[in-house]
Write an enzyme that holds these catalytic residues in place. Structure first.
Site, PDB file in Angstrom:
ATOM      1  N   ARG A  39       0.836  -1.208   0.000  1.00  0.00           N
ATOM      2  CA  ARG A  39       0.000   0.000   0.000  1.00  0.00           C
ATOM      3  C   ARG A  39       0.870   1.256   0.000  1.00  0.00           C
ATOM      4  O   ARG A  39       0.614   2.208  -0.743  1.00  0.00           O
ATOM      5  CB  ARG A  39      -0.922  -0.007   1.223  1.00  0.00           C
ATOM      6  CG  ARG A  39      -1.823  -1.235   1.325  1.00  0.00           C
ATOM      7  CD  ARG A  39      -3.108  -1.095   0.538  1.00  0.00           C
ATOM      8  NE  ARG A  39      -3.817  -2.360   0.498  1.00  0.00           N
ATOM      9  CZ  ARG A  39      -4.682  -2.778   1.421  1.00  0.00           C
ATOM     10  NH1 ARG A  39      -4.932  -2.020   2.475  1.00  0.00           N
ATOM     11  NH2 ARG A  39      -5.309  -3.934   1.285  1.00  0.00           N
ATOM     12  N   GLU A 185     -14.598 -14.407   9.617  1.00  0.00           N
ATOM     13  CA  GLU A 185     -14.493 -13.892   8.251  1.00  0.00           C
ATOM     14  C   GLU A 185     -14.206 -15.002   7.237  1.00  0.00           C
ATOM     15  O   GLU A 185     -13.055 -15.321   6.965  1.00  0.00           O
ATOM     16  CB  GLU A 185     -13.392 -12.823   8.144  1.00  0.00           C
ATOM     17  CG  GLU A 185     -13.265 -12.250   6.740  1.00  0.00           C
ATOM     18  CD  GLU A 185     -12.197 -11.172   6.619  1.00  0.00           C
ATOM     19  OE1 GLU A 185     -12.019 -10.648   5.495  1.00  0.00           O
ATOM     20  OE2 GLU A 185     -11.544 -10.843   7.629  1.00  0.00           O
ATOM     21  N   LYS A 227     -18.154 -11.523   9.180  1.00  0.00           N
ATOM     22  CA  LYS A 227     -17.585 -10.625   8.166  1.00  0.00           C
ATOM     23  C   LYS A 227     -17.492 -11.382   6.847  1.00  0.00           C
ATOM     24  O   LYS A 227     -16.476 -11.999   6.535  1.00  0.00           O
ATOM     25  CB  LYS A 227     -16.204 -10.120   8.595  1.00  0.00           C
ATOM     26  CG  LYS A 227     -15.583  -9.146   7.590  1.00  0.00           C
ATOM     27  CD  LYS A 227     -14.303  -8.515   8.107  1.00  0.00           C
ATOM     28  CE  LYS A 227     -13.705  -7.580   7.065  1.00  0.00           C
ATOM     29  NZ  LYS A 227     -12.509  -6.862   7.555  1.00  0.00           N
TER      30      LYS A 227
END
Length: 349
Positions: A39, A185, A227
């Site tokens: 990122r 998740e 999630k």
């Protein structure tokens, strides 16, 4: 039911419900060292302990973000870091009314006997790690399983689904034992060329196995959050479904497989654009009422504009905070179906 278990159960219920309070959702700032490097590389910032700390600090100190952000998922490094003034991040978040959480899985690894599929590892030593994380201030946790679709290879296999469901259930039981709310998740990836219909089928199979495993392990539904992915066509699909079709398919799938006792469902954005993830959530809430809260637990869909704005330039830190606040505000509105494209056009509102 003994008094200690009742106390923990009350705490789990309270935290789970606070995380999906009306108008609020979760910031996923739990990127691993490798992921956050990618990122930061994308905006020309070298990934060091200090740049990672500073980037997270910009997000965590954004004025007013607590209006729309109920909790933040942290990475192990971040949980142990502090602000420039020396305030540990968990304490900083709590001072703003935001609940600190922690990612506890060790990542997805090749599944033995099924090398093209993956299972998430990290159960060894988890009980002790959870105890330490609780001491450091974490009140909820996250464990991600990844399910890939490849119809030519027959993926996902039943064994892949069962292995990941079992790991998620063991993790969730250990979290509740430690008094920590588990976010479960199971992410069906959207990287393939599959249709939305195939995604709905695979998501249904996945959720069916996950909740069966949770029940078998004695996990209390009132003390977890789910999630999941949204039901959406693969990125390489010939046809991409429109937002309402995605919303309807997702809600239909969840209603068939998620117990009403679960307090909330906090979606991952799964590579969707910032605005599309918000629009999907908005339409789903317009389709309500639902038996559970429909909220968000977004990473890139909340952070991307802020990261691009900051790009390591301290003179733009305030502008980065405004970009993050805007995305949080838009998703907060989507929690009640009140988001509109006009909100995107008027970012200063």
């Amino acid at each position: 039911m003994n008094a200690e278990f009742e106390r923990k159960l009350d705490q789990l219920k309270r935290v789970a419900n606070d995380l999906v309070a009306p108008g609020k959702g979760i910031l996923a700032a739990d990127e691993s060292t490798g992921t956050i490097k990618k990122r930061l590389d994308s905006v020309g910032v070298e990934s060091t302990e200090e740049t990672r700390r500073r980037y997270r600090e910009i997000l965590f100190t954004t004025p007013g973000a607590e209006e729309f952000v109920s909790g933040v998922i942290l990475f192990d490094e971040t949980l142990r870091q502090s602000s420039r003034e020396g305030t540990p991040f968990p304490e900083l978040l709590k001072s703003k009314g935001i609940i600190p959480g922690i990612k506890v899985d060790a990542g997805a690894k090749p599944l033995a006997g099924h090398p093209d599929e993956k299972v998430t590892e990290g159960l060894d030593g988890l009980r002790d790690r959870l105890a330490e994380y609780a001491e450091l201030g974490a009140q909820f946790a996250k464990w991600r399983a990844v399910i890939s679709i490849d119809t030519d290879k027959g993926h996902p296999s039943d064994w892949c689904l069962d292995a990941n469901a079992h790991a998620l259930a063991r993790y969730a039981a250990l979290c509740q034992e430690a008094g920590i709310v588990p976010i479960v998740e199971p992410e069906v990836l959207m990287d393939g060329s599959n249709s939305i219909e195939v995604c709905e089928d695979v998501t249904s199979r996945t959720l069916n196995r996950v909740f069966n495993a949770l029940f078998e392990h004695g996990v209390v539904m009132e003390g977890i959050l789910l999630k999941p992915n949204m039901v959406i066509a693969g990125k390489q699909a010939e046809r991409q479904a429109d937002p309402r079709e995605v919303a309807e398919a997702t809600v239909r799938c969840l209603r068939r497989h998620v117990p009403a006792a679960v307090p909330g469902i906090v979606f991952l954005s799964g590579g969707q654009s910032d605005e599309l993830a918000t629009e999907h959530l908005n339409i789903m809430n317009q389709l309500g009422p639902h038996p559970w809260e429909l909220s968000f637990s977004y990473g890139r869909a909340l952070q991307a504009p802020a990261l691009k704005t900051w790009a390591g330039d301290e003179s733009k830190a305030e502008a980065a905070q405004q970009a993050y606040y805007h995305r949080a505000r838009c998703n907060g509105a989507a929690r009640s179906g009140d988001w509109s494209e006009n909100m995107e056009k008027d970012k200063a509102a």
